[in-house]
Design a protein around this motif. Structure first.
Motif, mmCIF file in Angstrom:
data_model
loop_
_atom_site.group_PDB
_atom_site.id
_atom_site.type_symbol
_atom_site.label_atom_id
_atom_site.label_comp_id
_atom_site.label_asym_id
_atom_site.label_seq_id
_atom_site.Cartn_x
_atom_site.Cartn_y
_atom_site.Cartn_z
ATOM 1 N N GLU A 128 0.828 -1.205 0.000
ATOM 2 C CA GLU A 128 0.000 0.000 0.000
ATOM 3 C C GLU A 128 0.860 1.252 0.000
ATOM 4 O OE1 GLU A 128 -2.741 -0.216 3.218
ATOM 5 O OE2 GLU A 128 -3.830 -1.937 2.387
ATOM 6 N N ASP A 129 2.081 1.143 0.516
ATOM 7 C CA ASP A 129 3.022 2.260 0.533
ATOM 8 C C ASP A 129 3.996 2.112 -0.632
ATOM 9 O OD1 ASP A 129 5.941 3.245 1.617
ATOM 10 O OD2 ASP A 129 4.305 4.555 2.283
ATOM 11 N N SER A 167 6.833 3.603 -1.395
ATOM 12 C CA SER A 167 8.259 3.552 -1.066
ATOM 13 C C SER A 167 8.635 2.186 -0.486
ATOM 14 C CB SER A 167 8.621 4.665 -0.079
ATOM 15 O OG SER A 167 7.862 4.534 1.118
ATOM 16 N N GLU A 168 7.700 1.573 0.249
ATOM 17 C CA GLU A 168 7.972 0.266 0.828
ATOM 18 C C GLU A 168 8.093 -0.789 -0.278
ATOM 19 O OE1 GLU A 168 6.577 -2.059 4.904
ATOM 20 O OE2 GLU A 168 5.217 -0.659 3.927
ATOM 21 N N ARG A 228 -2.787 -0.970 -4.352
ATOM 22 C CA ARG A 228 -1.442 -1.403 -3.992
ATOM 23 C C ARG A 228 -0.461 -0.990 -5.087
ATOM 24 N NH1 ARG A 228 -1.338 -4.864 0.291
ATOM 25 N NH2 ARG A 228 0.735 -5.603 -0.244
#
Length: 720
Positions: free
Chosen positions: A638-639, A641-642, A676
């Motif tokens: 969902e992030d 950068s992650e 996502r």
């Protein structure tokens, strides 16, 4: 042989194999379906051979006993071997594969009873036209409310009113009623010499025998492989026929019933839970002699499987795109190998991978080169849109409009093909310019004017079209860009206001029943012009359909898809094959901006062999499948950068292996899907390299947050 202790694979993918003690009096063998305790929970599982799934040895005194043994046949060894192969090849948990074998918990329960209804002979005082129709249709019938409503073509409420008035009475019956048994000699077809030779060749296979049934459209491939099904029935075995689309099921069932005297067992996502339970148990007991279904039917526990048929085997819909990302065509061949039975891949446009297996001598080819009953192949011609463009604001070239007009005058049916659902693929503001994009995906919202909504075809998000632009507030400034099938239908209605039209897409034909309604309308000459997507390219036979117009032949050729040219060639050749299947000749007009493009030129010239030779040579030179191997590693979170951080860590950890290259990571073409963010790495390897072992070791040495998902797609078909 009963086991004193049992190794169990549960349906929980997070768990490995677990050992349990078998209580006294419980006879557990490899393949038994059991209930195993885990803490306070009880999990469904399958007993497995310990030597095939090594784990840490634990003393008998530390083992918990199994809770129960379910009263269903054990999962047979060939199906267990297939489950192991699928899990290994597609890098999926064995538990995830077992969930496809045991898809319905209700199917594993004991016998149950159903309430059915039948006429009593009593006629209520209050009789409406619908009640009269229902009682007339149900004389001598018995079934559930839903079954009787379908027979009588009335609503459930009408029948419940008849129950309350005493015209129908309840009868309690066993839930697992016996299925009708197809008769292989019910209505043998009148085959021509070529078909008889092909049918004889299909019916003589002993043991594992992969066969490509390669026949031109309209050559009678279905009737030919029906003879192989008949031979399978005579030998007392079960047959499985896989279809690429649920919408094809109902017309196919009617053809099957005409040949064998009763419908086969059907398996697809549209079944009610009671139907799934009954069908699963009939398959597992061997009672269901023939099963027709979507790709998931491949994993059912057939008691005595003797034949597998994959119809329209080239279809990309046989590739599962989520969960266990398997290809049903390839898994069908492997199941046939483990079962030691024949498998028939039927197609008018076989995939390059299948053709290559024939060239290697691993598959046997049976060819049908002529249409049945003297029908001729349609003539194909290109309409150069640079020389003969449609009028401004229109999408059909004058030459195609003239042919449609002639067909209407002759009382013949026409088909316009455009592989794009909805009214328009893009909506933007003419004042400030922003495009309407899905909030969950990096995809445009598609206007569906018939349902008055904007929809994302990737995640299903819908919204009503706003009256004003949400960016600038300007009213009546939104404009639809490009055509979809609904827009073509509007154009047809403006050109031919008296023509009876039908739009055929997954939005309008979403169930076997709707497909049956469409087929009945076409056969009853209630439709003049069909406007449809790829759904109309498969399997339909309409003798009075003589004209096919391909609205935009260039649509599938753009982008970096490895199979774009092959897929476009297959789609257009398949839709062209809908024309002239009866005694009237067919013609096909292909609208294109580039008639000299290899795909278009090959279609017009009829040089199928030349096209496939060129495509195969290009694949061989680039070491692409079937001459090389591909695997996609997709990282999502969902992030954003992650997702990017994990993807880069995976990329940095990529092993240096001779014959393998890793590209990426980079944002996936569909960079956000269902909320996502997605990063993708693409692995390209030599054919001889066991790329699964490499990827398994590579990813097995890394860890990431539970919020991040890492999925591996071996042999990807979609590059989004």
């Amino acid at each position: 042989m009963p086991l004193p202790r049992s190794r169990v694979v549960t349906l929980n993918a997070a768990l490995g194999p677990l050992d349990y003690r078998v209580p006294d009096g419980m006879e557990v063998v490899a393949g038994s379906v059991v209930v195993a305790p885990l803490g306070p929970r009880q999990l469904l599982g399958v007993a497995w051979e310990p030597e095939r799934l090594p784990t840490e040895e634990i003393g008998d005194n530390r083992l918990r006993p199994l809770a129960s043994l379910l009263d269903v046949p054990p999962i047979a060894a060939p199906l267990r071997r297939l489950a192991e192969w699928v899990a290994d090849y597609y890098l999926s948990p064995l538990a995830a594969v077992l969930r496809m074998i045991l898809p319905s918990s209700s199917a594993l329960e004991g016998a149950r009873q159903l309430t059915e209804y039948r006429p009593t002979g009593h006629v209520p005082e209050r009789m409406t036209p619908q009640r009269l129709k229902g009682l007339a249709a149900l004389e001598g019938r018995q079934g559930t409310i839903r079954e009787l409503a379908a027979i009588a073509e009335v609503s459930d409420a009408v029948l419940r009113g008849l129950v309350n008035s005493g015209a129908l009475e309840a009868v309690v019956v066993e839930g697992d009623r016996p299925l009708d048994c197809p008769d292989p000699d019910f209505a043998p077809p009148d085959l021509n010499a070529e078909q008889r030779a092909a049918a004889a060749s299909l019916s003589t296979g002993n043991g594992f025998d992969p066969i490509l049934l390669d026949g031109v459209t309209g050559s009678g491939k279905t009737e030919v492989y029906f003879e192989a099904v008949a031979a399978c029935l005579r030998s007392g075995k079960q047959a499985l026929v896989l279809l690429p689309e649920i919408a094809l099921t109902e017309p196919f069932l009617k053809r099957f019933e005409a040949r064998f005297g009763c419908p086969p067992a059907a398996w697809h996502s549209g079944l009610r839970s009671s139907q799934r339970r009954r069908t699963w148990r009939a398959i597992a007991s061997g009672e269901a002699a023939v099963t027709v279904g979507a790709r998931s039917a491949l994993f059912l526990p057939y008691a005595k499987l003797g034949l597998i048929v994959v119809d329209e085997a080239h279809e990309p819909t046989f590739k599962q795109e989520d969960g266990v990302q398997y290809h049903a065509r390839d898994v069908a061949v492997m199941r046939a190998k483990f079962e030691d039975i024949p498998v028939i891949l039927s197609s008018a446009t076989p995939a390059i991978e299948t053709r290559h297996m024939v060239e290697l001598g691993r598959y046997r080819e049976v060819a049908l080169s002529h249409r049945f009953a003297g029908a001729t192949m349609p003539t194909l011609a290109a309409i150069d849109l640079t020389q003969d463009p449609p009028p401004r604001g229109r999408w059909l070239a004058p030459a195609l409009v003239t042919e449609l007009e002639a067909n209407l005058a002759a009382g013949e049916q026409s088909l316009l093909f455009l592989n794009r659902r909805g009214f328009a693929p893009l909506t933007l503001c003419r004042t400030c310019g922003p495009r309407f994009v899905c909030p969950n995906c990096t995809a445009w919202m598609v206007e569906h004017r018939l349902m008055h909504r904007l929809a994302c075809h990737h995640c299903g998000h819908v919204m009503p079209p706003p009256k004003a632009c949400p960016e600038c507030g300007e009213e009546d400034s939104l404009v639809a860009c490009g055509p979809g099938v609904e827009r073509i239908a509007d154009e047809v209605a403006a050109l031919f206001p008296d023509a009876r039209t039908a739009i055929v897409t997954s939005d309008t034909i979403w169930s076997p029943a709707r497909a049956a309604e469409f087929v009945a309308a076409m056969e009853g000459q209630e439709i003049d012009i069909v406007i449809g997507t790829q759904l109309v390219t498969k399997g339909y036979h309409f003798p009075n359909l003589t004209l096919v117009g391909v609205v935009d032949a260039d649509l599938g050729l753009s982008g970096g898809d490895l199979r774009a040219a092959e897929r476009s060639f297959q789609q257009i050749q398949q839709v062209a094959g809908r024309a002239g299947r009866g005694d009237k000749p067919g013609r096909v007009l292909i609208q294109t901006h580039d008639p000299s493009a290899p795909v278009i030129a090959a279609l017009i010239s009829g040089d199928v062999a030349g096209f496939y030779a060129a495509e195969t040579a290009a694949r061989r030179e680039a070491a692409m499948p079937p001459f090389g191997r591909l695997a996609a590693i997709v990282v999502s979170a969902e992030d954003a950068s992650e997702a990017e951080a994990v993807a880069r860590r995976i990329g940095r950890a990529a092993p240096e292996v001779e014959g393998m290259a890793v590209f990426g990571p980079a944002p996936a073409p569909l960079a956000m899907l269902r909320g996502r963010h997605r990063q993708r790495l693409l692995v390209h390897a030599a054919r001889v390299l066991d790329v699964q072992d490499v990827i398994r070791d590579w990813l097995g040495g890394l860890e990431w947050s539970a919020k991040v998902r890492v999925a591996v797609d071996v042999d990807p078909y979609s590059f989004l």
